[in-house]
Design a protein around this motif. Structure first.
Motif, PDB file in Angstrom:
ATOM      1  N   LEU A  98      87.329   7.245  -3.092  1.00 29.29           N
ATOM      2  CA  LEU A  98      87.156   5.993  -2.351  1.00 29.29           C
ATOM      3  C   LEU A  98      88.493   5.435  -1.870  1.00 29.29           C
ATOM      4  CD1 LEU A  98      84.360   4.319  -4.514  1.00 29.29           C
ATOM      5  CD2 LEU A  98      84.130   5.224  -2.184  1.00 29.29           C
ATOM      6  N   LEU A  99      89.506   5.460  -2.744  1.00 28.44           N
ATOM      7  CA  LEU A  99      90.797   4.916  -2.312  1.00 28.44           C
ATOM      8  C   LEU A  99      91.414   5.781  -1.205  1.00 28.44           C
ATOM      9  CD1 LEU A  99      93.011   2.799  -2.532  1.00 28.44           C
ATOM     10  CD2 LEU A  99      94.160   4.301  -4.162  1.00 28.44           C
ATOM     11  N   ALA A 100      91.308   7.103  -1.359  1.00 32.70           N
ATOM     12  CA  ALA A 100      91.872   7.972  -0.311  1.00 32.70           C
ATOM     13  C   ALA A 100      91.204   7.670   1.031  1.00 32.70           C
ATOM     14  CB  ALA A 100      91.698   9.446  -0.698  1.00 32.70           C
ATOM     15  N   MET A 101      89.882   7.497   1.029  1.00 34.11           N
ATOM     16  CA  MET A 101      89.168   7.155   2.274  1.00 34.11           C
ATOM     17  C   MET A 101      89.671   5.843   2.857  1.00 34.11           C
ATOM     18  SD  MET A 101      85.212   7.645   1.283  1.00 34.11           S
ATOM     19  CE  MET A 101      84.679   9.158   0.519  1.00 34.11           C
ATOM     20  N   ALA A 102      89.838   4.850   1.969  1.00 31.57           N
ATOM     21  CA  ALA A 102      90.269   3.530   2.431  1.00 31.57           C
ATOM     22  C   ALA A 102      91.667   3.606   3.046  1.00 31.57           C
ATOM     23  CB  ALA A 102      90.242   2.533   1.279  1.00 31.57           C
ATOM     24  N   LEU A 103      92.521   4.451   2.481  1.00 36.41           N
ATOM     25  CA  LEU A 103      93.878   4.591   3.039  1.00 36.41           C
ATOM     26  C   LEU A 103      93.826   5.278   4.396  1.00 36.41           C
ATOM     27  CD1 LEU A 103      95.854   5.536  -0.210  1.00 36.41           C
ATOM     28  CD2 LEU A 103      96.199   3.484   1.194  1.00 36.41           C
ATOM     29  N   ILE A 104      93.032   6.350   4.468  1.00 40.48           N
ATOM     30  CA  ILE A 104      92.928   7.107   5.729  1.00 40.48           C
ATOM     31  C   ILE A 104      92.387   6.188   6.831  1.00 40.48           C
ATOM     32  CG2 ILE A 104      91.738   9.032   6.875  1.00 40.48           C
ATOM     33  CD1 ILE A 104      91.844  10.424   3.996  1.00 40.48           C
ATOM     34  N   GLU A 105      91.396   5.378   6.464  1.00 38.40           N
ATOM     35  CA  GLU A 105      90.818   4.395   7.391  1.00 38.40           C
ATOM     36  C   GLU A 105      91.897   3.460   7.946  1.00 38.40           C
ATOM     37  OE1 GLU A 105      87.591   4.263   7.992  1.00 38.40           O
ATOM     38  OE2 GLU A 105      87.167   2.244   8.745  1.00 38.40           O
ATOM     39  N   ARG A 106      92.915   3.178   7.115  1.00 36.85           N
ATOM     40  CA  ARG A 106      94.004   2.290   7.540  1.00 36.85           C
ATOM     41  C   ARG A 106      95.118   3.054   8.260  1.00 36.85           C
ATOM     42  NH1 ARG A 106      91.275   0.085   3.783  1.00 36.85           N
ATOM     43  NH2 ARG A 106      91.245  -2.156   3.330  1.00 36.85           N
ATOM     44  N   GLY A 107      94.819   4.291   8.629  1.00 43.25           N
ATOM     45  CA  GLY A 107      95.796   5.066   9.387  1.00 43.25           C
ATOM     46  C   GLY A 107      96.891   5.668   8.528  1.00 43.25           C
ATOM     47  N   ARG A 108      96.692   5.692   7.179  1.00 34.61           N
ATOM     48  CA  ARG A 108      97.682   6.269   6.275  1.00 34.61           C
ATOM     49  C   ARG A 108      97.126   7.544   5.668  1.00 34.61           C
ATOM     50  NH1 ARG A 108     102.671   3.782   6.615  1.00 34.61           N
ATOM     51  NH2 ARG A 108     102.323   1.600   7.154  1.00 34.61           N
ATOM     52  N   PRO A 109      97.683   8.705   6.026  1.00 34.13           N
ATOM     53  CA  PRO A 109      97.181   9.957   5.450  1.00 34.13           C
ATOM     54  C   PRO A 109      97.226   9.902   3.926  1.00 34.13           C
ATOM     55  CG  PRO A 109      98.837  10.378   7.143  1.00 34.13           C
ATOM     56  CD  PRO A 109      98.830   8.896   6.911  1.00 34.13           C
ATOM     57  N   ALA A 110      96.174  10.370   3.286  1.00 28.45           N
ATOM     58  CA  ALA A 110      96.092  10.353   1.821  1.00 28.45           C
ATOM     59  C   ALA A 110      95.233  11.530   1.382  1.00 28.45           C
ATOM     60  CB  ALA A 110      95.476   9.046   1.345  1.00 28.45           C
ATOM     61  N   ARG A 111      95.430  11.969   0.142  1.00 32.06           N
ATOM     62  CA  ARG A 111      94.631  13.063  -0.411  1.00 32.06           C
ATOM     63  C   ARG A 111      94.340  12.793  -1.869  1.00 32.06           C
ATOM     64  NH1 ARG A 111      95.545  18.533   2.157  1.00 32.06           N
ATOM     65  NH2 ARG A 111      94.950  19.571   0.245  1.00 32.06           N
ATOM     66  N   SER A 112      93.077  12.911  -2.246  1.00 30.09           N
ATOM     67  CA  SER A 112      92.737  12.734  -3.654  1.00 30.09           C
ATOM     68  C   SER A 112      92.942  14.053  -4.395  1.00 30.09           C
ATOM     69  CB  SER A 112      91.283  12.292  -3.784  1.00 30.09           C
ATOM     70  OG  SER A 112      90.438  13.312  -3.305  1.00 30.09           O
ATOM     71  N   TYR A 113      93.297  13.952  -5.669  1.00 33.05           N
ATOM     72  CA  TYR A 113      93.499  15.138  -6.503  1.00 33.05           C
ATOM     73  C   TYR A 113      92.875  14.961  -7.878  1.00 33.05           C
ATOM     74  CZ  TYR A 113      97.122  16.919  -3.361  1.00 33.05           C
ATOM     75  OH  TYR A 113      97.796  17.407  -2.275  1.00 33.05           O
ATOM     76  N   LEU A 114      92.043  15.910  -8.273  1.00 29.29           N
ATOM     77  CA  LEU A 114      91.593  16.000  -9.664  1.00 29.29           C
ATOM     78  C   LEU A 114      92.673  16.752 -10.441  1.00 29.29           C
ATOM     79  CD1 LEU A 114      87.899  16.936  -8.914  1.00 29.29           C
ATOM     80  CD2 LEU A 114      88.722  14.773  -9.879  1.00 29.29           C
ATOM     81  N   ALA A 115      92.641  16.639 -11.762  1.00 32.16           N
ATOM     82  CA  ALA A 115      93.693  17.275 -12.579  1.00 32.16           C
ATOM     83  C   ALA A 115      93.872  18.773 -12.308  1.00 32.16           C
ATOM     84  CB  ALA A 115      93.431  17.020 -14.055  1.00 32.16           C
TER      85      ALA A 115
END
Ligand code: ASP
Ligand code: MG
Length: 409
Positions: A79-96
């Motif tokens: 959810l946070l990665a999506m919210a960042l991408i929506e704000r024009g900031r590339p982001a990637r979620s990572y599991l361990a």
């Protein structure tokens, strides 16, 4: 600056709060910082999952419990990665397993052994914000593990150490570390700075702000750690190494723990090996013993008193009852309505009279001290449970902690 930002469950409890977290991260990025994010599961989620486990199995298998509990963080990071991408900031979620946060195999309380940071470095270079699932790891055989409840603080510190970050920021629902629990002491003050050593004592002694293992890890790898509010702006509390020229307050804070019980074995023979015969089996049963006091009376027999966690009280009573005859004790008594109150401060090393000041304050309130233990930077006393609030307030005011000039960084 290179930062790790960690947000706890209450900070990601709803879509609105996740959006607020995204805004905060964007602000940091706009200031030119490189930020890696570590998240907890949404508030209440890990408890919900734990409940599901006991709904289907009396003693849930540890490996499967970890697979289940680790799922909470998967939701918040996506959810946070999506919210960042929506704000024009590339982001990637990572599991361990995707980062490779390697741990040992001790399911439900695993320890981090190594973190592969290549993918994180590559992302940061490319202007991508990594958003990492806290609390989880992967063992050498590829099994998911978890670090113990509250463990995402430890993930954040470990990631910060591995990335050699300038600061690990723990955003939470309080705005810092206080001289005492503000729910008990009206004038409790936020501390500007506290040392790793003091924080470790405060965290293990009952202040719930940080996971003790995270503090231990931060101290070991000298990762500057800051606790701050995820809802307001403010400098929070910096946890750092002790500077030689830093004028230390004698006492930094007061901690308490309700989770205490005390047991006394009466009239044991004063001969070598007795303490080991009594306490050995208790330790081997994985029961943690905290304070220990032995008194030898005029008749040459000894009373041995020690404290354990309240949850272990009944079990230890049974054990003492069984071993009583064998060790030649006259009897035993116990009390599980006691609490422990501790004053902590590195300044104690160079100042005498701290204990007396604490005892005087308790005496003035007519509070009886049942046990005392000290270390280089801490004095703990055991008192009756009903005096907890009064004792904390009395000691807080004796050391004039409300007026403590809060040093801003
Ligand atoms: N979600 C986990 C817990 O509730 C880890 C954490 O929040 O630090 O214990
Ligand atoms: Mg937490």
């Amino acid at each position: 600056m290179r930062y790790v930002y960690k947000f706890g469950g209450t900070s990601v409890a709803s879509p609105e709060r996740i959006s607020a977290v995204a805004d905060r991260v964007v602000r940091g990025l706009s200031e030119g910082h490189r930020i890696t994010v570590v998240l907890s599961a949404m508030a209440g989620e890990t408890n919900r999952l734990e409940q599901l486990a006991v709904d289907v199995a009396k003693r849930p298998d540890a490996r499967e419990r970890d697979v289940l509990l680790a799922s909470g963080e998967q939701v918040s990071i996506a959810l946070l990665a999506m919210a960042l991408i929506e704000r024009g900031r590339p982001a990637r979620s990572y599991l361990a397993p995707q980062v490779a946060i390697r741990t040992d195999t001790a399911h439900t309380r695993a320890r981090i052994e190594h973190i592969d940071v290549e993918c994180l470095h590559a992302d940061l270079e490319a202007g991508v914000t990594p958003v990492i699932a806290g609390f989880q790891g992967i063992d050498a055989d590829g099994n998911l593990t978890t670090l113990g409840r509250g463990g995402s603080d430890t993930t954040a510190v470990a990631v910060a150490a591995a990335l050699d970050a300038d600061e690990c920021r723990i955003y939470t629902d309080v705005d810092g570390v206080y001289t005492a629990d503000p729910r008990i002491v009206d004038g409790a003050a936020r501390l500007g700075v506290v040392t790793f050593e003091e924080m470790l004592e405060l965290a293990s002694l009952g202040s719930k702000v940080l996971h003790p293992r995270a503090v231990e890890f931060a101290g070991k790898y000298a990762v500057p750690l800051r606790v701050l509010s995820s809802f307001d702006d403010g400098p929070g509390t910096l946890i750092t190494t002790e500077e030689q020229d830093m004028e230390q307050p004698i006492v930094s804070g007061i901690a308490y723990s309700r989770d205490e019980a005390k047991l006394t074995l009466l009239g044991v023979p004063d001969v070598p090996g007795v303490a080991s015969r009594i306490l050995g089996p208790i330790g081997r049963a994985n029961i943690e013993i905290d304070m220990i006091v032995q008194n030898v009376g005029a008749d040459g027999s000894a009373d041995l008193t020690f404290t354990v966690k309240r949850g272990d009280y009944d079990r230890v009573c049974e054990m003492l009852d069984e071993m009583r005859e064998e060790v030649g004790a006259r009897g035993f008594e116990g009390d599980n309505r006691i609490v422990k109150i501790s004053v902590v401060g590195v300044g104690m090393r160079s100042h005498a009279g701290v204990a007396t000041r604490m005892f005087d304050a308790l005496a003035a309130e007519n509070i009886n001290i049942r046990m005392i233990s000290t270390s280089e930077i801490k004095i703990s006393v055991v008192v009756d449970e009903r005096y907890l609030e009064l004792a904390v307030r009395a000691v807080h005011s004796a050391f004039e902690l409300s007026e403590a000039a809060v040093e801003e960084q």
